[in-house]
Design a protein around this motif. Structure first.
Motif, mmCIF file in Angstrom:
data_model
loop_
_atom_site.group_PDB
_atom_site.id
_atom_site.type_symbol
_atom_site.label_atom_id
_atom_site.label_comp_id
_atom_site.label_asym_id
_atom_site.label_seq_id
_atom_site.Cartn_x
_atom_site.Cartn_y
_atom_site.Cartn_z
ATOM 1 N N UNK A 1 38.893 41.110 29.903
ATOM 2 C CA UNK A 1 39.599 40.509 31.025
ATOM 3 C C UNK A 1 38.608 40.204 32.134
ATOM 4 N N UNK A 2 38.661 38.984 32.641
ATOM 5 C CA UNK A 2 37.788 38.588 33.748
ATOM 6 C C UNK A 2 38.692 38.217 34.924
ATOM 7 N N UNK A 3 38.647 39.037 35.972
ATOM 8 C CA UNK A 3 39.523 38.899 37.132
ATOM 9 C C UNK A 3 38.760 39.387 38.353
ATOM 10 N N UNK A 4 38.686 38.565 39.420
ATOM 11 C CA UNK A 4 37.888 38.926 40.585
ATOM 12 C C UNK A 4 38.619 39.855 41.546
ATOM 13 N N UNK A 5 39.946 39.896 41.503
ATOM 14 C CA UNK A 5 40.701 40.773 42.392
ATOM 15 C C UNK A 5 40.687 42.188 41.812
ATOM 16 N N UNK A 6 40.032 43.104 42.521
ATOM 17 C CA UNK A 6 39.857 44.457 41.991
ATOM 18 C C UNK A 6 41.193 45.163 41.762
ATOM 19 N N UNK A 7 42.156 44.985 42.672
ATOM 20 C CA UNK A 7 43.456 45.632 42.520
ATOM 21 C C UNK A 7 44.165 45.153 41.261
ATOM 22 N N UNK B 1 36.548 44.877 31.320
ATOM 23 C CA UNK B 1 36.811 43.934 32.412
ATOM 24 C C UNK B 1 35.543 43.605 33.181
ATOM 25 N N UNK B 2 35.571 42.444 33.804
ATOM 26 C CA UNK B 2 34.451 41.965 34.617
ATOM 27 C C UNK B 2 35.007 41.272 35.853
ATOM 28 N N UNK B 3 34.247 41.288 36.998
ATOM 29 C CA UNK B 3 34.754 40.745 38.251
ATOM 30 C C UNK B 3 34.434 39.283 38.520
ATOM 31 N N UNK B 4 33.583 38.663 37.711
ATOM 32 C CA UNK B 4 33.235 37.259 37.946
ATOM 33 C C UNK B 4 32.873 36.591 36.626
ATOM 34 N N UNK C 1 28.489 37.636 30.099
ATOM 35 C CA UNK C 1 27.593 38.659 29.558
ATOM 36 C C UNK C 1 28.390 39.730 28.806
ATOM 37 N N UNK C 2 29.521 40.138 29.375
ATOM 38 C CA UNK C 2 30.368 41.134 28.726
ATOM 39 C C UNK C 2 30.896 40.609 27.395
ATOM 40 N N UNK C 3 31.296 39.346 27.368
ATOM 41 C CA UNK C 3 31.791 38.736 26.130
ATOM 42 C C UNK C 3 30.729 38.791 25.035
#
Length: 224
Positions: free
Chosen positions: A1-7, A25-28, A34-36
């Protein structure tokens, strides 16, 4: 999951884990790429609005090397976001905020698509004992799930492959968009037919546009 909103990233990740999924998960977008490459996940959940590399660009980059199912998330539900995501290679999309049970249903639907059973139809074309169907330059192995154009292998996403199998099982038969949405995307409710149109558009680019006819105001027909 790639989502910039931490909450959202934390709460959604915890919710999915309660359903039995293992979530990375990754924030950007760049961190997500890279995670993928490290994780090679079974499914990707991508937000559209991401820093550094947005979800559309990330989807394009992933499709260069992987046909894994991709589910896009859009906060606005803007038609341009939806179309851009589907054109980039996404299989489906949800509008945020999304109910967890709905999101899980979409995820299950996409993951089921990776286990294929070739459709059957009374009017299906003759095929070899090994399940090979031939349509001029196009050959479809319904048992080995191998698709070739002029003998060259064609890489299809799970959604594109299921769509093609539905078409080749009933060549010459007109199929409504809503019917394809139900059979290929497993929608038990009314979905967005743009999902069908964009998937057909991508499939045409890969196998040749002349194999699939558009029936205005109705749907599509695969040429015999």
């Amino acid at each position: 999951m790639v989502e910039d909103d931490e909450t959202i990233r934390r709460s959604l990740g915890m919710a999915l884990e309660r359903y039995g999924y293992r979530v990375s998960s990754a924030p950007d977008g760049l961190a997500g790429l890279e995670m993928f490459r490290e994780v090679r996940p079974d499914l990707l959940l991508l937000d559209v609005m991401l820093p550094h590399l947005d979800g559309i660009g990330l989807c394009h980059r992933i499709r260069e090397t992987s046909q894994a199912p991709i589910l896009m998330m859009s906060a606005r539900g803007d038609a341009l976001d939806v179309v851009a995501g589907l054109e980039a290679g996404a299989d489906d999309y949800v509008i945020k905020p999304v109910d967890t049970s709905v999101l899980v249903a979409r995820i299950r639907m996409l993951l089921r698509r990776t286990t294929f059973t070739a459709p059957t139809a009374a009017d299906s074309p003759p095929q070899d004992a090994d399940g090979l169907l031939r349509f001029r330059d196009l050959s479809v192995d319904t048992l080995g799930l191998d698709v070739r154009v002029d003998g060259r292998p064609v890489a299809l996403t799970p959604t594109e492959l299921r769509l093609l199998l539905e078409f080749v099982a009933a060549p010459g038969i007109a199929q409504q968009r809503q019917t394809l949405l139900r059979k290929v995307w497993d929608y038990g409710w009314d979905g967005d037919i743009r999902v069908v149109d964009l998937a057909v558009q991508r499939l045409r680019k890969k196998i040749g546009a002349d194999h699939i006819e558009t029936i205005r105001g109705f749907g599509y027909r695969f040429r015999r």
